[in-house]
Design an enzyme around this catalytic site. Structure first.
Site, PDB file in Angstrom:
ATOM      1  N   PRO A 143       0.828  -1.222   0.000  1.00 37.79           N
ATOM      2  CA  PRO A 143       0.000   0.000   0.000  1.00 37.79           C
ATOM      3  C   PRO A 143       0.855   1.262   0.000  1.00 37.79           C
ATOM      4  CG  PRO A 143      -0.600  -1.476   1.816  1.00 37.79           C
ATOM      5  CD  PRO A 143       0.672  -1.981   1.245  1.00 37.79           C
ATOM      6  N   GLU A 177       0.247  -8.388   8.138  1.00 32.44           N
ATOM      7  CA  GLU A 177       0.293  -6.913   8.268  1.00 32.44           C
ATOM      8  C   GLU A 177       1.436  -6.348   7.445  1.00 32.44           C
ATOM      9  OE1 GLU A 177      -2.901  -7.216   9.832  1.00 32.44           O
ATOM     10  OE2 GLU A 177      -2.152  -5.169  10.080  1.00 32.44           O
ATOM     11  N   ASP A 212      -5.313   2.812 -25.408  1.00 28.63           N
ATOM     12  CA  ASP A 212      -4.777   3.974 -26.103  1.00 28.63           C
ATOM     13  C   ASP A 212      -5.501   5.242 -25.626  1.00 28.63           C
ATOM     14  OD1 ASP A 212      -3.054   5.150 -27.981  1.00 28.63           O
ATOM     15  OD2 ASP A 212      -4.789   5.474 -29.285  1.00 28.63           O
TER      16      ASP A 212
HETATM   17  N1  LIG Z   1       1.242  -4.286   3.532  1.00 27.74           N
HETATM   18  C1  LIG Z   1       0.320  -4.317   4.205  1.00 27.74           C
HETATM   19  C2  LIG Z   1      -0.818  -4.310   5.085  1.00 27.74           C
HETATM   20  C3  LIG Z   1      -0.803  -3.356   6.049  1.00 27.74           C
HETATM   21  C4  LIG Z   1      -1.851  -3.308   6.941  1.00 27.74           C
HETATM   22  C5  LIG Z   1      -2.912  -4.185   6.837  1.00 27.74           C
HETATM   23  C6  LIG Z   1      -2.931  -5.134   5.846  1.00 27.74           C
HETATM   24  C7  LIG Z   1      -1.895  -5.214   4.954  1.00 27.74           C
HETATM   25  C8  LIG Z   1      -2.077  -6.273   3.918  1.00 27.74           C
HETATM   26  N2  LIG Z   1      -0.984  -6.556   3.013  1.00 27.74           N
HETATM   27  C9  LIG Z   1      -0.017  -7.450   3.279  1.00 27.74           C
HETATM   28  C10 LIG Z   1       0.815  -7.504   2.181  1.00 27.74           C
HETATM   29  C11 LIG Z   1       0.287  -6.637   1.195  1.00 27.74           C
HETATM   30  C12 LIG Z   1       0.657  -6.288  -0.093  1.00 27.74           C
HETATM   31  C13 LIG Z   1      -0.055  -5.336  -0.795  1.00 27.74           C
HETATM   32  C14 LIG Z   1      -1.153  -4.725  -0.210  1.00 27.74           C
HETATM   33  C15 LIG Z   1      -1.855  -3.653  -0.930  1.00 27.74           C
HETATM   34  C16 LIG Z   1      -1.477  -3.046  -2.084  1.00 27.74           C
HETATM   35  C17 LIG Z   1      -2.426  -2.031  -2.327  1.00 27.74           C
HETATM   36  N3  LIG Z   1      -2.471  -1.152  -3.369  1.00 27.74           N
HETATM   37  N4  LIG Z   1      -3.299  -2.080  -1.348  1.00 27.74           N
HETATM   38  N5  LIG Z   1      -2.947  -3.070  -0.467  1.00 27.74           N
HETATM   39  C18 LIG Z   1      -1.570  -5.078   1.055  1.00 27.74           C
HETATM   40  C19 LIG Z   1      -0.852  -6.038   1.752  1.00 27.74           C
END
Ligand SMILES: N#Cc1ccccc1Cn1ccc2ccc(-c3cc(N)[nH]n3)cc21
Length: 238
Positions: free
Chosen positions: A88, A116, A168
Site C-alpha cells: 500500500p 500486516e 490507447d
Molecule cells: N502491507 C500491508 C498491510 C498493512 C496493513 C494491513 C494489511 C496489509 C495487507 N498486506 C499485506 C501484504 C500486502 C501487499 C499489498 C497490499 C496492498 C497493495 C495495495 N495497493 N493495497 N494493499 C496489502 C498487503
C-alpha cells in the site's frame, strides 16, 4: 514476457491466469507465468513465514528469510528481471507504468506479502515498490494480478486489435466512451441514435464528447495536455 510470482497462496494466481486474455496469451506463448510458494523456501518443519512484530503492535509480519531464499533461487540463473514488491506504500501503478514495465522488462518478479506486511529488509532486494491504489488489500496477490493483466494487454499480439484502442484512449489522458450492443431497445432504454446512423465521423465525435464528459465528471485530474480540438470540445461541455 515472463512473470514470476512469490506468494503463500499460489492458487489465487494459478486460478486467475487460466482465463480470458491472459489464458490466451499463455496459450500463444506470448507470456509465461511461474508461481512460487514462499513456504517452499522456509527452513523449518512447520514452513513458518510470519512472526510477531518487533516493537509490538497488532498482527503478524512476514519474515525475510523465505523471500530472500526465493529471490536468490530465481537470481541463480543470472537472467535480468525486475523485482516488484506489492504494497500500500508503493509508487502508484498507472497505465503509464504498465507501458514502462512492458517496454523495459523481459521478466518481472511480483512479490506478494500477506498479514500486516513484510519485513522491511526485503526491500533491499527489490527494484520497485508498487501500490495499485489508495486502499488496503489483504495481500499482494490481487495487486500482482492487476499488474500482470494490464501489462500483458499491452504486449503486441496479446489482444485483438479492436481491444487495444481502450488502453490507447486512457494513455491519451481521458476515460473510455460508453459502449452499447443489442438489443437496440431494452425496456424502453434506447441506444443513442448516432450509433445507429452509420456516420463514422459523427460517431467518432460523439464518442470523443462522451469520453471527455465522463472524464470531466469522474476523473478531471486526467485532463492534462489535451489537443486543441479536445480542448475545444471540453469547453463546449463546460
Ligand atoms: N502491507 C500491508 C498491510 C498493512 C496493513 C494491513 C494489511 C496489509 C495487507 N498486506 C499485506 C501484504 C500486502 C501487499 C499489498 C497490499 C496492498 C497493495 C495495495 N495497493 N493495497 N494493499 C496489502 C498487503
Amino acid at each position: 514476457m515472463k512473470f514470476e510470482v512469490l506468494t503463500i497462496f499460489p492458487e489465487i494466481i494459478e486460478c486467475y491466469i487460466k482465463h480470458g486474455v491472459l489464458g490466451k496469451a499463455l496459450n500463444k506463448g506470448i507470456v509465461e507465468v511461474k508461481v512460487y510458494n514462499l513456504r517452499d523456501f522456509t527452513s523449518d518443519k512447520h514452513k513458518k513465514v510470519d512472526d510477531y512484530p518487533y516493537g509490538g503492535g497488532a498482527g503478524m509480519v512476514m519474515q525475510i528469510e523465505p523471500f530472500y531464499n526465493a529471490i536468490m533461487h530465481l537470481k541463480a540463473d543470472e537472467k535480468p528481471r525486475k523485482l516488484v514488491l506489492l504494497s500500500p506504500q508503493g509508487r502508484k501503478f498507472t497505465q503509464k507504468l504498465a507501458q514502462k514495465f512492458m517496454e523495459e522488462s523481459k521478466a518481472m518478479v511480483l512479490i506478494c506479502g500477506r498479514y500486516e506486511g513484510i519485513d522491511e529488509r526485503v526491500k533491499a532486494f527489490v527494484d520497485e515498490e508498487v501500490s495499485i491504489g489508495d486502499y488496503v488489500l489483504s495481500g499482494g496477490e490481487l495487486a500482482a494480478l492487476v499488474i500482470i493483466d494490464s501489462v500483458v494487454r499491452l504486449i503486441p499480439g496479446a489482444l485483438g486489435d479492436e481491444l487495444s484502442a481502450v488502453e490507447d484512449s486512457f494513455m491519451k489522458g481521458f476515460l473510455d466512451y460508453p459502449h452499447y450492443t443489442r438489443p437496440e431497445d431494452f425496456k424502453g432504454m434506447k441506444v443513442p441514435e448516432v450509433l445507429l446512423s452509420g456516420d463514422h465521423k459523427k460517431i467518432a465525435l460523439w464518442r470523443k464528447r462522451q469520453a471527455l464528459k465522463n472524464t470531466l465528471k469522474n476523473r478531471p485530474d486526467l485532463l492534462k495536455n489535451l489537443s486543441p480540438e479536445d480542448m475545444r470540445i471540453l469547453k463546449e461541455l463546460c
